[in-house]
Design an enzyme around this catalytic site. Structure first.
Site, PDB file in Angstrom:
ATOM      1  N   ASP A 191       0.877  -1.049  -0.104  1.00  0.00           N
ATOM      2  CA  ASP A 191       0.036   0.048   0.079  1.00  0.00           C
ATOM      3  C   ASP A 191       0.873   1.134  -0.244  1.00  0.00           C
ATOM      4  O   ASP A 191       0.812   2.150   1.013  1.00  0.00           O
ATOM      5  CB  ASP A 191      -0.917  -0.042   1.098  1.00  0.00           C
ATOM      6  CG  ASP A 191      -0.098  -0.130   2.637  1.00  0.00           C
ATOM      7  OD1 ASP A 191       1.123  -0.396   2.637  1.00  0.00           O
ATOM      8  OD2 ASP A 191      -0.993   0.372   3.686  1.00  0.00           O
ATOM      9  N   ASP A 231       6.726   1.060   1.858  1.00  0.00           N
ATOM     10  CA  ASP A 231       6.534   0.317   0.843  1.00  0.00           C
ATOM     11  C   ASP A 231       7.181   0.561  -0.451  1.00  0.00           C
ATOM     12  O   ASP A 231       7.716  -0.450  -1.137  1.00  0.00           O
ATOM     13  CB  ASP A 231       4.992   0.305   0.538  1.00  0.00           C
ATOM     14  CG  ASP A 231       4.054   0.114   1.627  1.00  0.00           C
ATOM     15  OD1 ASP A 231       3.619  -1.115   1.873  1.00  0.00           O
ATOM     16  OD2 ASP A 231       3.809   1.125   2.494  1.00  0.00           O
ATOM     17  N   ASN A 266      -2.441   2.731   3.580  1.00  0.00           N
ATOM     18  CA  ASN A 266      -1.715   4.169   3.897  1.00  0.00           C
ATOM     19  C   ASN A 266      -2.628   5.213   3.101  1.00  0.00           C
ATOM     20  O   ASN A 266      -2.613   6.407   3.469  1.00  0.00           O
ATOM     21  CB  ASN A 266      -0.464   4.205   3.316  1.00  0.00           C
ATOM     22  CG  ASN A 266       0.434   3.497   4.161  1.00  0.00           C
ATOM     23  OD1 ASN A 266       0.289   3.250   5.324  1.00  0.00           O
ATOM     24  ND2 ASN A 266       1.496   2.588   3.870  1.00  0.00           N
ATOM     25  N   THR A 288       2.703  -5.974   2.755  1.00  0.00           N
ATOM     26  CA  THR A 288       3.334  -4.782   3.377  1.00  0.00           C
ATOM     27  C   THR A 288       2.301  -3.865   3.769  1.00  0.00           C
ATOM     28  O   THR A 288       2.536  -2.648   3.851  1.00  0.00           O
ATOM     29  CB  THR A 288       4.518  -4.206   2.887  1.00  0.00           C
ATOM     30  OG1 THR A 288       4.081  -3.825   1.614  1.00  0.00           O
ATOM     31  CG2 THR A 288       5.663  -5.279   2.837  1.00  0.00           C
ATOM     32  N   PHE A 332      -0.599  -0.551  12.696  1.00  0.00           N
ATOM     33  CA  PHE A 332      -1.372  -0.078  11.720  1.00  0.00           C
ATOM     34  C   PHE A 332      -2.177  -1.373  10.745  1.00  0.00           C
ATOM     35  O   PHE A 332      -3.267  -1.281  10.426  1.00  0.00           O
ATOM     36  CB  PHE A 332      -0.813   0.986  10.843  1.00  0.00           C
ATOM     37  CG  PHE A 332      -1.765   1.367   9.604  1.00  0.00           C
ATOM     38  CD1 PHE A 332      -2.573   2.244   9.967  1.00  0.00           C
ATOM     39  CD2 PHE A 332      -1.608   1.143   8.394  1.00  0.00           C
ATOM     40  CE1 PHE A 332      -3.568   2.893   8.859  1.00  0.00           C
ATOM     41  CE2 PHE A 332      -2.269   1.435   7.164  1.00  0.00           C
ATOM     42  CZ  PHE A 332      -3.311   2.297   7.473  1.00  0.00           C
ATOM     43  N   ASN A 333      -1.183  -1.876  10.028  1.00  0.00           N
ATOM     44  CA  ASN A 333      -1.711  -3.023   9.196  1.00  0.00           C
ATOM     45  C   ASN A 333      -2.494  -3.995   9.765  1.00  0.00           C
ATOM     46  O   ASN A 333      -3.474  -4.324   8.921  1.00  0.00           O
ATOM     47  CB  ASN A 333      -0.402  -3.639   8.267  1.00  0.00           C
ATOM     48  CG  ASN A 333       0.460  -2.705   7.534  1.00  0.00           C
ATOM     49  OD1 ASN A 333      -0.033  -1.841   6.963  1.00  0.00           O
ATOM     50  ND2 ASN A 333       1.664  -3.169   7.451  1.00  0.00           N
ATOM     51  N   HIS A 379       9.759   0.157   7.925  1.00  0.00           N
ATOM     52  CA  HIS A 379       9.184  -1.061   8.209  1.00  0.00           C
ATOM     53  C   HIS A 379       9.200  -2.213   7.162  1.00  0.00           C
ATOM     54  O   HIS A 379       9.637  -3.224   7.343  1.00  0.00           O
ATOM     55  CB  HIS A 379       7.507  -0.986   8.548  1.00  0.00           C
ATOM     56  CG  HIS A 379       7.414   0.261   9.657  1.00  0.00           C
ATOM     57  ND1 HIS A 379       7.578   0.071  10.946  1.00  0.00           N
ATOM     58  CD2 HIS A 379       7.075   1.600   9.639  1.00  0.00           C
ATOM     59  CE1 HIS A 379       7.614   1.073  11.534  1.00  0.00           C
ATOM     60  NE2 HIS A 379       6.982   2.019  10.829  1.00  0.00           N
ATOM     61  N   ASP A 380       8.509  -1.632   6.120  1.00  0.00           N
ATOM     62  CA  ASP A 380       8.208  -2.730   4.979  1.00  0.00           C
ATOM     63  C   ASP A 380       9.622  -3.364   4.338  1.00  0.00           C
ATOM     64  O   ASP A 380       9.554  -4.341   3.969  1.00  0.00           O
ATOM     65  CB  ASP A 380       7.508  -2.212   3.795  1.00  0.00           C
ATOM     66  CG  ASP A 380       5.863  -1.695   4.547  1.00  0.00           C
ATOM     67  OD1 ASP A 380       5.729  -2.291   5.576  1.00  0.00           O
ATOM     68  OD2 ASP A 380       5.373  -0.888   4.137  1.00  0.00           O
TER      69      ASP A 380
HETATM   70  C1  BDR Z   1       3.051  -0.217   8.619  1.00  0.00           C
HETATM   71  O1  BDR Z   1       1.890   0.693   8.335  1.00  0.00           O
HETATM   72  C2  BDR Z   1       2.165   1.623   7.341  1.00  0.00           C
HETATM   73  O2  BDR Z   1       1.904   3.048   7.426  1.00  0.00           O
HETATM   74  C3  BDR Z   1       3.495   1.158   6.780  1.00  0.00           C
HETATM   75  O3  BDR Z   1       3.733   1.416   5.374  1.00  0.00           O
HETATM   76  C4  BDR Z   1       3.699  -0.078   7.189  1.00  0.00           C
HETATM   77  O4  BDR Z   1       3.528  -1.033   6.570  1.00  0.00           O
HETATM   78  C5  BDR Z   1       3.734   0.239   9.879  1.00  0.00           C
HETATM   79  O5  BDR Z   1       2.936   0.249  10.896  1.00  0.00           O
HETATM   80 CA    CA Z   2       2.821  -0.585   4.118  1.00  0.00          CA
END
Ligand code: BDR
Ligand code: CA
Length: 307
Positions: free
Chosen positions: A9, A14, A38, A123, A164-165, A237-238
């Site tokens: 996303d 990403d 996102n 991701t 978040f994800n 993160h991703d």
């Molecule tokens: C995740 O949430 C999104 O904002 C980032 O792309 C990542 O995948 C981190 O919590």
């Molecule tokens: Ca992401």
């Protein structure tokens, strides 16, 4: 070499994960599927194509997927990624639209065409993956593994309980964790320990077109992390999930049980992780430690190699 599909996303991190995939001979990127997360799926799809355009990779297939979570209302992360989902660099409009097939149908077609098993790197919210498993259960066995960025056994980043994800689509995440797949969870517990710093961004900015893009992405993306955490750096993160497929030795994992909390807001999206392996049957490899220096060296070096 692993054949991979990146379900994502974009999203700043990403986009960086996508560039890392393109730069890594250990993986063959079969294509990109996109999901609402996102930003809306229209924007995340356009962003995936804008990034591919930037590095002249128009041949990489892009398939657009779910435009909302399975059951929850859609919430995007404009506070982190901006109105476009990729604010900062000011990339031109995408050169093309996505392919005609919905992401889950494209994933099915791709798996049927491949002789070798495929690794799915997810991701974003897990909506596409859950829909794929529901629609094509017979193809689950064609997935060698699922490596997902999401969750935390420590503090969340969207609520104290949740990352978040997983928070965005907990029902989808629960389906994925319960499916009996070879699943690896790369959560905030490791991604928050590998920060890209201004020094890394300066090196990237001087390394070429792809590096300059990442440095520009960083400049916008780091602001949220300075505001929210007081850090002079930003987690990527991703890219950590992608890097784990490139070099599994970057992360230590524990094979244990993970249950996603699909309850109301207070605990919504919590990944309960049985790290001591005392209660639940193991269903996931959970990342517990990261060699941050080696990860960042790999990331900066590989992006730089794209020129
Ligand atoms: C995740 O949430 C999104 O904002 C980032 O792309 C990542 O995948 C981190 O919590
Ligand atoms: Ca992401």
């Amino acid at each position: 070499m692993s054949d991979i599909i990146l379900d994502c996303d974009p999203g700043h991190d990403d986009a960086i994960a996508l560039l890392l995939a393109l730069a890594s001979p250990e993986v063959r990127l079969l294509g990109v599927s996109t999901v609402s997360g996102n930003q809306t799926v229209e924007k995340t799809t356009a962003n995936a194509i804008r990034v591919l355009d930037h590095v002249d990779r128009a041949e990489v297939p892009v398939a657009a997927g779910a435009d909302r979570p399975l059951t929850r209302a859609r919430h995007v992360a404009a506070n982190v990624h901006g109105e476009t989902g990729l604010d900062g660099p000011g990339l031109p409009l995408p050169s093309r639209g996505p392919g005609a097939q919905h992401a889950i149908d494209w994933i099915a077609t791709t798996l049927r065409e491949r002789a070798d098993p495929v690794t799915l790197v997810a991701t974003g919210p897990l909506t596409n993956v859950a829909l794929f498993l529901a629609r094509y259960p017979e193809l689950a066995a064609e997935l060698e593994r699922v490596v997902l960025m999401g969750g935390a056994f420590g503090e969340g980043n969207t609520t104290p309980a949740a990352e978040f994800n997983i928070w965005a689509d907990p029902e989808a995440a629960q389906r994925v964790f319960q499916e009996g797949l070879d699943t690896t969870m790369v959560g905030l517990d490791v991604t928050h320990r590998a920060l890209m710093t201004p020094a890394h961004a300066r090196r990237l900015a001087d390394s070429g077109r792809a590096g300059k893009l990442v440095a520009d992405l960083y400049e916008f993306y780091v602001r949220f992390h300075s505001r929210a955490y007081g850090w002079d750096g930003a987690p990527v993160h991703d890219a950590v999930a992608l890097a784990h497929v490139v070099d599994p030795s970057l992360l230590d994992t524990v094979h244990c049980g993970v249950v996603v909390d699909t309850g109301p807001e207070l605990s919504r999206g919590r990944t309960h992780v049985d790290l001591r392996r005392a209660s639940w049957e193991a269903n996931c490899q959970v990342a517990v430690d990261i060699d941050s220096e080696r990860f960042l060296a790999l990331l900066i070096g590989r992006i730089g190699s794209l020129g």
